[in-house]
Design a protein around this motif. Structure first.
Motif, short mmCIF file in Angstrom:
data_model
loop_
_atom_site.label_atom_id
_atom_site.label_comp_id
_atom_site.label_asym_id
_atom_site.label_seq_id
_atom_site.Cartn_x
_atom_site.Cartn_y
_atom_site.Cartn_z
N THR A 3 0.81 -1.21 0.00
CA THR A 3 0.00 0.00 0.00
C THR A 3 0.84 1.25 0.00
OG1 THR A 3 -0.10 -0.07 2.41
CG2 THR A 3 -1.89 -1.13 1.19
N SER A 4 2.13 1.15 0.28
CA SER A 4 3.00 2.33 0.23
C SER A 4 3.57 2.50 -1.16
CB SER A 4 4.14 2.19 1.25
OG SER A 4 4.90 1.03 0.96
N ALA A 5 4.11 3.69 -1.43
CA ALA A 5 4.67 3.96 -2.74
C ALA A 5 6.09 4.47 -2.58
CB ALA A 5 3.82 4.99 -3.49
N VAL A 6 6.92 4.18 -3.57
CA VAL A 6 8.29 4.65 -3.57
C VAL A 6 8.35 6.00 -4.27
CG1 VAL A 6 10.63 4.13 -4.37
CG2 VAL A 6 9.13 2.28 -3.61
N SER A 7 9.11 6.92 -3.74
CA SER A 7 9.22 8.24 -4.37
C SER A 7 9.78 8.08 -5.76
CB SER A 7 10.11 9.15 -3.53
OG SER A 7 9.55 9.36 -2.27
N ALA A 171 -15.04 -2.85 -11.21
CA ALA A 171 -13.77 -2.57 -10.54
C ALA A 171 -12.59 -2.78 -11.49
CB ALA A 171 -13.62 -3.46 -9.30
N GLU A 172 -12.62 -3.86 -12.27
CA GLU A 172 -11.54 -4.11 -13.21
C GLU A 172 -11.47 -3.01 -14.27
OE1 GLU A 172 -11.59 -7.95 -14.96
OE2 GLU A 172 -11.39 -9.03 -13.05
N GLU A 173 -12.62 -2.60 -14.77
CA GLU A 173 -12.65 -1.54 -15.79
C GLU A 173 -12.17 -0.22 -15.21
OE1 GLU A 173 -16.43 -3.24 -18.43
OE2 GLU A 173 -16.76 -1.87 -16.75
N ARG A 174 -12.56 0.09 -13.98
CA ARG A 174 -12.14 1.34 -13.35
C ARG A 174 -10.62 1.41 -13.23
NH1 ARG A 174 -16.27 1.96 -8.12
NH2 ARG A 174 -18.02 0.93 -9.12
N ILE A 175 -10.05 0.35 -12.71
CA ILE A 175 -8.61 0.36 -12.49
C ILE A 175 -7.86 0.32 -13.81
CG2 ILE A 175 -6.69 -1.00 -11.56
CD1 ILE A 175 -8.41 -1.58 -9.13
N ALA A 176 -8.35 -0.43 -14.77
CA ALA A 176 -7.70 -0.49 -16.08
C ALA A 176 -7.68 0.88 -16.74
CB ALA A 176 -8.42 -1.50 -16.98
N SER A 177 -8.81 1.58 -16.71
CA SER A 177 -8.86 2.90 -17.33
C SER A 177 -7.95 3.89 -16.61
CB SER A 177 -10.30 3.43 -17.35
OG SER A 177 -10.80 3.60 -16.04
N THR A 178 -7.90 3.81 -15.29
CA THR A 178 -7.04 4.71 -14.52
C THR A 178 -5.57 4.45 -14.83
OG1 THR A 178 -8.64 4.94 -12.73
CG2 THR A 178 -6.34 5.39 -12.19
N HIS A 206 -4.97 5.74 -2.49
CA HIS A 206 -5.28 6.82 -3.45
C HIS A 206 -6.19 6.29 -4.56
CE1 HIS A 206 -1.35 8.67 -1.95
NE2 HIS A 206 -2.28 9.53 -1.63
N ILE A 207 -5.85 5.10 -5.07
CA ILE A 207 -6.66 4.52 -6.15
C ILE A 207 -8.06 4.24 -5.65
CG2 ILE A 207 -6.88 2.54 -7.69
CD1 ILE A 207 -3.81 2.34 -7.66
N ALA A 208 -8.18 3.69 -4.46
CA ALA A 208 -9.49 3.40 -3.89
C ALA A 208 -10.31 4.67 -3.72
CB ALA A 208 -9.33 2.67 -2.55
N ASP A 209 -9.68 5.73 -3.21
CA ASP A 209 -10.39 6.98 -2.98
C ASP A 209 -10.79 7.67 -4.28
OD1 ASP A 209 -10.11 6.56 -0.30
OD2 ASP A 209 -8.62 8.14 0.04
N ALA A 210 -10.07 7.42 -5.34
CA ALA A 210 -10.42 8.01 -6.63
C ALA A 210 -11.54 7.26 -7.33
CB ALA A 210 -9.18 8.06 -7.54
N LEU A 211 -11.62 5.95 -7.09
CA LEU A 211 -12.53 5.10 -7.86
C LEU A 211 -13.71 4.57 -7.07
CD1 LEU A 211 -9.88 3.11 -9.94
CD2 LEU A 211 -11.15 5.17 -10.58
N GLY A 212 -13.85 4.98 -5.80
CA GLY A 212 -14.99 4.54 -5.02
C GLY A 212 -14.96 3.07 -4.68
N VAL A 216 -9.55 -3.26 0.16
CA VAL A 216 -9.41 -4.70 -0.10
C VAL A 216 -9.74 -5.02 -1.56
CG1 VAL A 216 -10.36 -6.98 0.44
CG2 VAL A 216 -9.88 -5.36 2.28
N HIS A 217 -10.82 -4.44 -2.08
CA HIS A 217 -11.22 -4.69 -3.47
C HIS A 217 -10.18 -4.15 -4.43
CE1 HIS A 217 -14.98 -5.02 -6.26
NE2 HIS A 217 -13.98 -5.79 -6.65
N THR A 218 -9.61 -2.99 -4.11
CA THR A 218 -8.56 -2.41 -4.95
C THR A 218 -7.35 -3.33 -5.00
OG1 THR A 218 -9.28 -0.16 -4.41
CG2 THR A 218 -7.03 -0.43 -5.22
N ASN A 219 -6.94 -3.84 -3.84
CA ASN A 219 -5.78 -4.73 -3.78
C ASN A 219 -6.02 -5.99 -4.61
OD1 ASN A 219 -4.43 -7.21 -2.37
ND2 ASN A 219 -3.18 -5.46 -1.79
#
Length: 264
Positions: A3-7, A171-178, A206-212, A216-219
């Motif tokens: 869940t963390s990101a590298v700079s 969910a798959e379409e949301r993340i794919a488009s993003t 961030h992805i979860a908050d952008a895509l509703g 857990v579902h995002t992961n």
């Protein structure tokens, strides 16, 4: 995927040192990229005359607070940020992600409180303009005034696409488009056009908050798409492994490439 990101590393073509206040508009590395339209010397001088200062902000800092009444205007020169709104209990909706070249703060009406906040995702550099610069731009250069209108409309179109995802895509379409849209926006800022991947500082939250979506579902969805060989996120960088399959899944309008655009 953690869940963390590298700079991320700096965008290709940008000096290693932070863009200091001494940099003039004519020296801005962004203006050499094909993504941005060429401006006349008079237009560049107008923008230069309205610039008040340069600003360097660390990651995870608030640039504009929700409800702020004195927020200036910004052009993002380097780094990532995002616009968001929150509910009284702290739930957050990310409205859009901001990359280099984006003009920030126009959505706030003159003298009104900011209806959304802006936070940085990475260390970021900005050019800062007073809010009355909008009047001067429209008064002194109709072309640049149109450019500001174009940038605002383009930002709205990005929000519209997010709304479509949240309202109708799976969910798959949301993340794919993003993934596709952010990859292509970031790739357009690199000399290699994304051949070596692009910096991707978003966490799963961030992805979860952008895509509703729930965290857990995002992961689960990210892992599913990665196992299918569509993308990879590694060491803070995003790689698209099967662009055509990802695009078919996303059901995008057009190819997702950002249009050539003005730069304030």
């Amino acid at each position: 995927m953690p869940t963390s990101a590298v700079s991320p590393a700096p965008e290709a073509g940008w000096p290693d040192q932070a863009p200091a206040a001494a940099m003039r508009c004519t020296e801005c590395p962004l203006r050499t990229l094909p993504l941005f339209v060429e401006h006349t010397p008079e237009e560049l001088e107008l923008v230069q005359s309205l610039k008040r200062r340069a600003l360097r902000v660390e990651a995870n800092e608030t640039l504009i607070h929700e409800g702020q009444t004195d927020a200036p205007l910004y052009t993002l020169l380097q780094g990532w940020a995002f616009r968001y709104k929150t509910l009284s209990d702290g739930r957050r909706q990310i409205l859009s992600f901001l990359l280099a070249g984006d003009f920030i703060g126009v959505q706030q009406k003159m003298g009104d409180a900011a209806a959304h906040g802006v936070d940085t995702l990475t260390p970021a550099s900005f050019c800062v303009f007073q809010r009355d610069a909008l009047w001067e731009i429209h008064r002194r250069s109709p072309t640049m005034g149109f450019n500001v209108t174009w940038l605002t409309a383009h930002e709205e179109s990005l929000v519209d696409d997010t709304l479509l995802s949240v309202g109708r895509r799976s969910a798959e379409e949301r993340i794919a488009s993003t993934l596709i849209l952010l990859f292509k926006r970031a790739a357009a800022l690199q000399q290699d056009k994304g051949a070596g991947g692009v910096a991707f500082p978003l966490t799963q939250q961030h992805i979860a908050d952008a895509l509703g979506l729930s965290l857990v579902h995002t992961n689960k969805t990210l892992r599913k798409l990665e196992k299918r060989g569509l993308h990879q996120i590694k060491d803070g960088r995003l790689f698209l492994r099967d662009v055509k399959a990802l695009a078919r899944l996303a059901d995008l309008y057009g190819d997702g490439n950002p249009p050539q655009r003005p730069l304030v």
